[in-house]
Design a protein around this motif. Structure first.
Motif, mmCIF file in Angstrom:
data_model
loop_
_atom_site.group_PDB
_atom_site.id
_atom_site.type_symbol
_atom_site.label_atom_id
_atom_site.label_comp_id
_atom_site.label_asym_id
_atom_site.label_seq_id
_atom_site.Cartn_x
_atom_site.Cartn_y
_atom_site.Cartn_z
ATOM 1 N N GLU A 200 -5.119 -1.737 3.841
ATOM 2 C CA GLU A 200 -3.893 -1.228 3.498
ATOM 3 C C GLU A 200 -3.050 -1.831 4.421
ATOM 4 O OE1 GLU A 200 -1.673 2.777 6.808
ATOM 5 O OE2 GLU A 200 -4.065 1.307 7.273
ATOM 6 N N GLY A 204 -2.752 -4.908 0.748
ATOM 7 C CA GLY A 204 -2.152 -3.145 0.524
ATOM 8 C C GLY A 204 -2.538 -2.815 -1.028
ATOM 9 N N ASN A 205 -3.697 -2.327 -1.201
ATOM 10 C CA ASN A 205 -4.504 -1.938 -2.252
ATOM 11 C C ASN A 205 -5.851 -1.015 -1.778
ATOM 12 O OD1 ASN A 205 -6.417 -3.057 -4.271
ATOM 13 N ND2 ASN A 205 -5.065 -4.678 -3.650
ATOM 14 N N HIS A 442 5.910 -7.218 8.137
ATOM 15 C CA HIS A 442 7.500 -7.202 7.084
ATOM 16 C C HIS A 442 8.306 -8.327 7.096
ATOM 17 C CE1 HIS A 442 5.209 -3.863 3.974
ATOM 18 N NE2 HIS A 442 4.848 -5.031 4.488
ATOM 19 N N HIS A 542 -4.891 -4.086 -8.834
ATOM 20 C CA HIS A 542 -4.579 -3.255 -7.593
ATOM 21 C C HIS A 542 -4.739 -1.553 -8.274
ATOM 22 C CE1 HIS A 542 -0.934 -4.765 -4.779
ATOM 23 N NE2 HIS A 542 -1.778 -5.355 -5.557
#
Length: 544
Positions: A200, A204-205, A442, A542
């Motif tokens: 996560e 990010g995939n 972020h 991904h």
């Protein structure tokens, strides 16, 4: 070179060539090795924190509240001040020998950056320096978490192991995720959460090709950790009775409050970090003076409220036991937010997950206590809401609702709060995204020029350089000063913008050091072809 050494070198090369021929099996095998190695790294990291804490407070990190409470005010105040001086000395050495970039310890955001733009590489010297600075910071009472440095250490170990073994870029990124998953698994004794955190937050995939190795690394780390540290949840939850249907909407209300609280914490940390940096620059204050200055303030807060010192897990345990009055819990929420913001803005090492847990536990316990006073017998015990607050606040701060929910489950060993916890985490994350627009990680990445909210296409435009896609040619005739040109250091996004602005099908490329000498040529067609290929490669990675 001796004869035996030569034989060993030849044997090692043969083994390496054979291992490199097994593709996916090689990734799985090294995922298990990385998991075990990262677990030992995290265990060692925790022991160093405990050793420093013993020197500073007479107790290990797990008993830092009791240790600080038993000390004289001045003695407790001095611990983070001296710790800040030691951290300054370490930062000076790290800067002199180029161990840390920009004179700061690194964390989860740097691992995400290494995955996105660094080819999966993390420097060994940077990893060790970050772990050392963070261990001294946390042991001396700085208000931060140990999980961020632990994840960076796990990624460093993964990078060391995979650097010389012929892995391609995709495999290096997967193994980087293995190191992060192993670190979370070892830190929390939470193998399931370790897997989901890596997928996560770091990668990010949720591609199937990386799920298996990351799961293997996380399980391997959990096994090693349980052998050495035992198999028990991080927090022992007291009996709190049954919960009812009314507790789900009340948990939603707590999630809303935690969302506002997390947003306030993120904005305070961001503004304080930028404010401290601007103040130091305007006054000509070296960043090396920031840790002891921060230690003075954190020391005053901690000497008055020892619950704000260090990682804070003992404070969470006491909150779960109901040791704090409602008004004190409210004060502790504010003091922990302030102490953590000061810690992070003054270049101490540490992360934000543990502070999120502590802040959420205090807020949840206060919320549950107030419900018990206003509506006696209506809602569940404050313990119930303290656990929900832990997940809601930390999940909103990290921007990782799925893995955070599972971490709370595995840290408490209590799955009876499932529905209420998921509702609260979802609402808190939604509120934080609405008010702040991004998570803590972020925000850190945005300060370095990366906006991952744009998805893979944004990263591609910022990370591919003109020198990588241009048609190279021998240095040619000089360009006139007013002629349009690209530079080798320009990003693909800058190149496409320049081509559009000049309304040209292609432009000559020069080096920044010799801006009038042509070294290549980049056409619009070639630039778009490189962009499309990178997008396709990202999509395949991904989704496979």
């Amino acid at each position: 070179m001796t004869r035996n050494a030569a034989k060993f070198l030849i044997f090692s090369r043969k083994v390496l060539r054979r291992v490199q021929g097994y593709g996916v099996y090689k990734v799985w095998a090294f995922a298990v090795i990385i998991g075990a190695a990262a677990a030992y790294g995290v265990i060692g990291f925790r022991h160093v924190i405990d050793a420093v804490s013993l020197l500073a407070f007479g107790e290990t990190e797990g008993g830092i509240v009791s240790g600080a409470s038993s000390l004289h005010f001045f003695r407790a105040w001095m611990a983070p001040v001296i710790g800040g001086l030691v951290v300054s000395a370490m930062l000076y050495l790290a800067d002199r020998f180029k161990w840390l970039e920009a004179g700061r310890p690194q964390g989860v955001a740097d691992v995400i950056e290494a995955r996105a733009v660094g080819g999966g590489h993390v420097s060994l010297r940077t990893g060790l320096a970050t772990a050392a600075v963070s261990a001294v910071s946390l042991g001396a009472g700085a208000s931060a978490g140990r999980e961020g440095p632990a994840v960076h250490l796990g990624a460093t170990i993964a990078s060391i192991i995979n650097r010389y073994l012929g892995f391609d870029a995709k495999q290096r990124r997967a193994l980087l995720g293995c190191g992060a998953a192993a670190a979370v698994s070892a830190s929390f004794n939470a193998p399931i959460a370790g897997v989901l955190f890596a997928l996560e937050v770091i990668l990010g995939n949720y591609a199937l090709s990386v799920f298996g190795p990351i799961a293997a690394a996380s399980v391997s780390a959990a096994i090693v950790t349980r052998i050495h540290l035992g198999d028990s949840p991080a927090f022992t939850i007291p009996e709190y009775g049954a919960s009812g249907t009314i507790d789900v909407p009340l948990a939603a209300l707590l999630g809303l409050l935690c969302g506002f609280l997390a947003s306030g914490f993120l904005q305070a940390t961001e503004r304080m970090t930028l404010g401290v940096r601007d103040f130091a620059q305007k006054r000509g204050i070296s960043y090396l003076l920031l840790p002891p200055i921060g230690g003075v303030i954190v020391g005053f807060i901690g000497a008055a409220f020892p619950e704000t010192f260090g990682v804070g897990y003992q404070a969470v345990t006491k909150a779960l036991r109901g040791d704090y009055a409602i008004h004190l819990l409210m004060v502790l929420v504010l003091m922990k937010c302030a102490a953590t913001a000061i810690t992070l803005s003054c270049r101490f090492g540490g992360g934000v997950f543990s502070p999120g847990l502590v802040i959420g536990a205090f807020a949840g316990a206060a919320f549950g206590g107030m419900l018990g006073v206003i509506f006696p017998g209506l809602a569940a015990s404050p313990v119930y809401y303290a656990m929900i607050g832990m997940g809601a606040a930390s999940g909103a701060i990290l921007g990782a609702p799925i893995s955070t929910t599972l971490i709370v489950f595995e840290m408490t060993g209590d799955y009876s709060i499932t529905i209420a916890l998921m509702v609260a985490v979802a609402i808190a994350t939604l509120v934080t995204q609405w008010l702040c627009g991004r998570s803590f990680f972020h925000w850190q990445l945005s300060r370095r020029g990366y906006d991952l909210s744009e998805g893979p296409q944004g990263i591609i435009l910022k990370t591919i350089r003109v020198r990588e896609v241009m048609e190279k040619m021998p240095p040619g005739a000089p360009l006139s000063d007013d002629a349009d040109r690209l530079e080798t250091r320009h990003s693909l996004g800058e190149a496409l913008a320049k081509l559009n602005e000049a309304e040209e099908h292609g432009l000559p490329v020069v080096d920044a050091d010799e801006p009038s000498v042509i070294v290549g040529y980049l056409s619009r067609v070639k630039a778009l072809a490189a962009y499309n290929k990178a997008l396709i490669d990202q999509n395949i990675e991904h989704h496979t």
